[in-house]
Motif scaffolding. Structure first.
Motif, short mmCIF file in Angstrom:
data_model
loop_
_atom_site.label_atom_id
_atom_site.label_comp_id
_atom_site.label_asym_id
_atom_site.label_seq_id
_atom_site.Cartn_x
_atom_site.Cartn_y
_atom_site.Cartn_z
N GLY A 113 0.81 -1.21 0.00
CA GLY A 113 0.00 0.00 0.00
C GLY A 113 0.84 1.26 0.00
O GLY A 113 0.52 2.24 -0.69
N ALA A 114 1.95 1.23 0.76
CA ALA A 114 2.85 2.39 0.80
C ALA A 114 3.46 2.64 -0.57
O ALA A 114 3.56 3.80 -1.02
CB ALA A 114 3.94 2.17 1.84
N MET A 115 3.86 1.57 -1.24
CA MET A 115 4.44 1.71 -2.57
C MET A 115 3.40 2.29 -3.53
O MET A 115 3.70 3.19 -4.33
CB MET A 115 4.91 0.35 -3.08
N GLY A 116 2.18 1.81 -3.46
CA GLY A 116 1.13 2.33 -4.31
C GLY A 116 0.86 3.80 -4.05
O GLY A 116 0.69 4.59 -5.00
N ASN A 117 0.87 4.20 -2.79
CA ASN A 117 0.64 5.61 -2.45
C ASN A 117 1.74 6.51 -3.00
O ASN A 117 1.47 7.60 -3.52
CB ASN A 117 0.55 5.78 -0.93
N VAL A 118 2.98 6.06 -2.88
CA VAL A 118 4.10 6.86 -3.37
C VAL A 118 4.04 6.98 -4.89
O VAL A 118 4.24 8.06 -5.46
CB VAL A 118 5.45 6.28 -2.91
N LEU A 119 3.77 5.87 -5.57
CA LEU A 119 3.70 5.91 -7.03
C LEU A 119 2.56 6.80 -7.51
O LEU A 119 2.70 7.54 -8.49
CB LEU A 119 3.54 4.50 -7.59
N GLN A 120 1.43 6.75 -6.83
CA GLN A 120 0.31 7.62 -7.19
C GLN A 120 0.68 9.08 -6.97
O GLN A 120 0.31 9.95 -7.78
CB GLN A 120 -0.93 7.26 -6.36
N TRP A 121 1.41 9.37 -5.91
CA TRP A 121 1.85 10.75 -5.65
C TRP A 121 2.79 11.22 -6.75
O TRP A 121 2.66 12.35 -7.24
CB TRP A 121 2.53 10.83 -4.28
N VAL A 122 3.75 10.37 -7.14
CA VAL A 122 4.69 10.73 -8.20
C VAL A 122 3.95 11.03 -9.50
O VAL A 122 4.20 12.03 -10.17
CB VAL A 122 5.73 9.60 -8.42
N ALA A 123 3.00 10.16 -9.85
CA ALA A 123 2.23 10.36 -11.08
C ALA A 123 1.44 11.66 -11.02
O ALA A 123 1.34 12.39 -12.01
CB ALA A 123 1.29 9.18 -11.31
N SER A 124 0.89 11.97 -9.84
CA SER A 124 0.12 13.21 -9.68
C SER A 124 1.01 14.44 -9.84
O SER A 124 0.62 15.41 -10.50
CB SER A 124 -0.55 13.22 -8.30
N VAL A 125 2.21 14.40 -9.27
CA VAL A 125 3.13 15.52 -9.39
C VAL A 125 3.55 15.72 -10.85
O VAL A 125 3.63 16.85 -11.34
CB VAL A 125 4.37 15.32 -8.49
N HIS A 126 3.82 14.63 -11.54
CA HIS A 126 4.19 14.73 -12.95
C HIS A 126 3.07 15.39 -13.75
O HIS A 126 3.31 16.26 -14.59
CB HIS A 126 4.49 13.34 -13.52
N ALA A 127 1.83 14.96 -13.50
CA ALA A 127 0.70 15.55 -14.21
C ALA A 127 0.56 17.04 -13.89
O ALA A 127 0.29 17.85 -14.79
CB ALA A 127 -0.59 14.81 -13.85
N GLN A 128 0.77 17.41 -12.64
CA GLN A 128 0.69 18.82 -12.25
C GLN A 128 1.77 19.63 -12.94
O GLN A 128 1.51 20.76 -13.40
CB GLN A 128 0.84 18.95 -10.73
N GLU A 129 2.96 19.08 -13.03
CA GLU A 129 4.06 19.82 -13.66
C GLU A 129 3.81 20.03 -15.15
O GLU A 129 4.06 21.12 -15.68
CB GLU A 129 5.38 19.07 -13.43
N VAL A 130 3.32 19.00 -15.82
CA VAL A 130 3.01 19.14 -17.25
C VAL A 130 1.89 20.16 -17.43
O VAL A 130 1.94 21.03 -18.32
CB VAL A 130 2.62 17.79 -17.87
N GLY A 131 0.86 20.08 -16.58
CA GLY A 131 -0.23 21.03 -16.67
C GLY A 131 0.22 22.46 -16.43
O GLY A 131 -0.23 23.39 -17.11
#
Length: 202
Positions: A113-131
């Motif tokens: 679960g911790a790994m999933g949370n971190v990966l979801q956070w990374v993906a969210s940050v990437h999307a925010q940066e592109v946006g």
């Protein structure tokens, strides 16, 4: 192996030193505020708990507590060169982190679960940066817009070839480190994301 390597404003001739996180550290890191605090220190440099609270829209009590937790697991440390009196400044210990794939298959559901949370956070940050980039392109010169890239590709590979391709891309990016000094006119820190994943064709 996924890696996070935030903007390094001071180019170096070799790849930056990344923290190889273990399961204990991963569980400690997998909290949205801790991830945001660590990312902010890596992106913007040392700061106080109150400064980070203002930047992230949090209470200084919360940022202070979570900074101490990050310090306990070796992610951040005191910056003695900046503190005055009782003022405590914090800095990131490493420029980025790497995560082993074994965490997604760990028998402990908390680790998975911790790994999933971190990966979801990374993906969210990437999307925010592109946006953010898309929303602010007019603030940059035409030369920088033409030098940017927003592409996707599809190619059939085996897992081994996909890993080889990712390694070669990492090596290529790292070969550009140290070519441009911070004082170079017209230069900027360029953010590069790498997403590689299989897709079903059915």
């Amino acid at each position: 192996m996924p890696t996070t390597d935030p903007q390094d404003g001071d180019p170096v001739a070799k790849p930056p030193q990344l923290l190889d996180i273990d399961a204990r550290g991963l569980r400690a890191l997998a909290h949205p505020l801790r991830l945001n605090l660590l990312n902010s220190l890596r992106e913007s440099g040392p700061a106080t708990a109150s400064g980070l609270a203002e930047r992230l829209g949090e209470s200084s009590g919360a940022t202070s507590y979570h900074l101490r937790q990050l310090a306990a697991y070796g992610f951040v440390e005191d910056d003695p060169t900046l503190g005055k009196g009782r003022e405590r400044w914090w800095r990131a210990v490493h420029v980025g982190a790497s995560f082993g794939p074994e965490f997604l298959y760990d028998p402990d559901p908390e680790v998975r679960g911790a790994m999933g949370n971190v990966l979801q956070w990374v993906a969210s940050v990437h999307a925010q940066e592109v946006g953010h980039w898309i929303g602010t392109t007019q603030d940059w010169s035409r030369a920088w817009f033409e030098a940017s890239d927003l592409s996707d590709f599809k190619v059939r590979l085996t897992p081994e070839l996909s890993r080889q391709l990712a390694d070669e891309i990492h090596a290529l990016i790292n070969s550009y480190r140290g070519r441009v000094s911070e004082e170079t006119e017209g230069s900027a820190v360029v953010r590069t994301h790498l997403h590689m994943f299989p897709r079903s064709t059915s």
